[in-house]
Design an enzyme around this catalytic site. Structure first.
Site, PDB file in Angstrom:
ATOM      1  N   CYS A 107       0.833  -1.196   0.000  1.00  0.00           N
ATOM      2  CA  CYS A 107       0.000   0.000   0.000  1.00  0.00           C
ATOM      3  C   CYS A 107       0.873   1.253   0.000  1.00  0.00           C
ATOM      4  CB  CYS A 107      -0.895  -0.033   1.225  1.00  0.00           C
ATOM      5  SG  CYS A 107      -1.722   1.519   1.585  1.00  0.00           S
ATOM      6  N   GLU A 108       0.602   2.168  -0.902  1.00  0.00           N
ATOM      7  CA  GLU A 108       1.430   3.364  -0.998  1.00  0.00           C
ATOM      8  C   GLU A 108       1.163   4.366   0.129  1.00  0.00           C
ATOM      9  OE1 GLU A 108      -0.941   6.366  -3.997  1.00  0.00           O
ATOM     10  OE2 GLU A 108       0.364   4.866  -4.891  1.00  0.00           O
ATOM     11  N   HIS A 109       0.096   4.156   0.888  1.00  0.00           N
ATOM     12  CA  HIS A 109      -0.222   5.100   1.963  1.00  0.00           C
ATOM     13  C   HIS A 109       0.519   4.794   3.265  1.00  0.00           C
ATOM     14  CE1 HIS A 109      -4.225   5.569  -0.361  1.00  0.00           C
ATOM     15  NE2 HIS A 109      -3.345   6.462  -0.759  1.00  0.00           N
ATOM     16  N   HIS A 110       0.717   3.481   3.557  1.00  0.00           N
ATOM     17  CA  HIS A 110       1.342   3.119   4.828  1.00  0.00           C
ATOM     18  C   HIS A 110       2.522   2.164   4.657  1.00  0.00           C
ATOM     19  CE1 HIS A 110      -2.969   3.995   5.716  1.00  0.00           C
ATOM     20  NE2 HIS A 110      -2.414   4.761   6.621  1.00  0.00           N
ATOM     21  N   GLN A 122      -5.391  -0.432  -4.627  1.00  0.00           N
ATOM     22  CA  GLN A 122      -6.058  -1.535  -5.316  1.00  0.00           C
ATOM     23  C   GLN A 122      -6.851  -1.057  -6.524  1.00  0.00           C
ATOM     24  OE1 GLN A 122      -7.878  -4.498  -2.766  1.00  0.00           O
ATOM     25  NE2 GLN A 122      -9.473  -4.900  -4.281  1.00  0.00           N
ATOM     26  N   HIS A 133      -6.196  -5.933   3.281  1.00  0.00           N
ATOM     27  CA  HIS A 133      -5.213  -4.872   3.505  1.00  0.00           C
ATOM     28  C   HIS A 133      -4.754  -4.860   4.954  1.00  0.00           C
ATOM     29  CE1 HIS A 133      -6.015  -2.586  -0.371  1.00  0.00           C
ATOM     30  NE2 HIS A 133      -6.955  -3.511  -0.355  1.00  0.00           N
ATOM     31  N   CYS A 174      -3.182  -2.605   6.391  1.00  0.00           N
ATOM     32  CA  CYS A 174      -3.371  -1.292   7.017  1.00  0.00           C
ATOM     33  C   CYS A 174      -4.714  -1.213   7.731  1.00  0.00           C
ATOM     34  CB  CYS A 174      -3.231  -0.172   5.982  1.00  0.00           C
ATOM     35  SG  CYS A 174      -4.395  -0.267   4.614  1.00  0.00           S
TER      36      CYS A 174
END
Length: 207
Positions: free
Chosen positions: A94-97, A135, A163, A165
């Site tokens: 995941c590019e956020h976390h 995703q 996920h 996250c």
């Protein structure tokens, strides 16, 4: 940068990469210090090296090209019946976390004179999954790549993922699933075609 052959410890896997492993290793050691660890203690002595190699592998999709992944596996075909490839496993970050998400990809297309070797669908999925991702974008990128390679009448892609996250932090929900899709050509324009594809994703045999 020159490509290096890298062996992942305890996996038997060797791959080529242009990633600056020394720089990644230094950053991993610094990161360990920032979170309160001692990269000099015995259990962590080789961790920065392992992390550098692992991240070079987990992000190798940035350094792959569609034409190289597909190679010569596009073949002429006369039929125009739907082809469905189900249950292609993927693992991404995941590019956020920077936490993993993973699941399965289901692909359908209607040929227009060309078909693709079945193993290449898995390679296309990996090429886009082995990057920092969300995703929703993953589904679109896979569909657009198949459209580019085959120019079929249409492409449908459904991605099912879990996920970490959501499972390890924040709401900490362990059983949630995320489903995203991308429909191109007749899969978007024709409801019956779309419904046929989605019906194939129901697996009465449990395979």
């Amino acid at each position: 940068m020159e490509r290096k052959m890298v062996e992942l410890e305890d996996t038997g896997l060797t791959f080529a990469t242009e990633v600056d492993l020394e720089r990644l290793q230094a950053l991993a050691a610094e990161w360990l210090q920032v979170i309160g660890e001692d990269p000099g203690r015995e259990g962590l002595l080789k961790t920065p090296e392992r992390v550098a190699k692992a991240w070079a592998f987990l992000t190798r999709g940035y350094r792959q090209r569609l034409e190289e992944v597909v190679g010569g596996a596009v073949f002429p075909a006369e039929g125009s019946e739907m082809v469905v490839v189900k249950g292609v496993e993927f693992y991404s970050m995941c590019e956020h976390h920077l936490l993993p998400f993973f699941g399965k990809v289901h692909i359908g297309y209607i040929p227009d004179g060309k078909i693709l070797g079945l193993s290449k669908f898995a390679r296309i999925v990996d090429m886009f999954a082995r990057r920092l991702q969300v995703q929703e974008r993953l589904a679109v990128q896979i569909a657009e790549a198949i459209q580019e390679v085959l120019e079929p009448q249409g492409v449908g892609v459904v991605v099912e993922g879990v996920h970490l996250c959501m499972m390890m932090r924040g709401v900490e929900k362990q059983h949630s699933r995320t489903v995203t899709s991308a429909m191109l050509g007749v899969f978007r324009e024709n409801q019956k075609t779309r419904e046929e594809f989605l019906s194939h994703l129901k697996d009465p045999l449990g395979l």
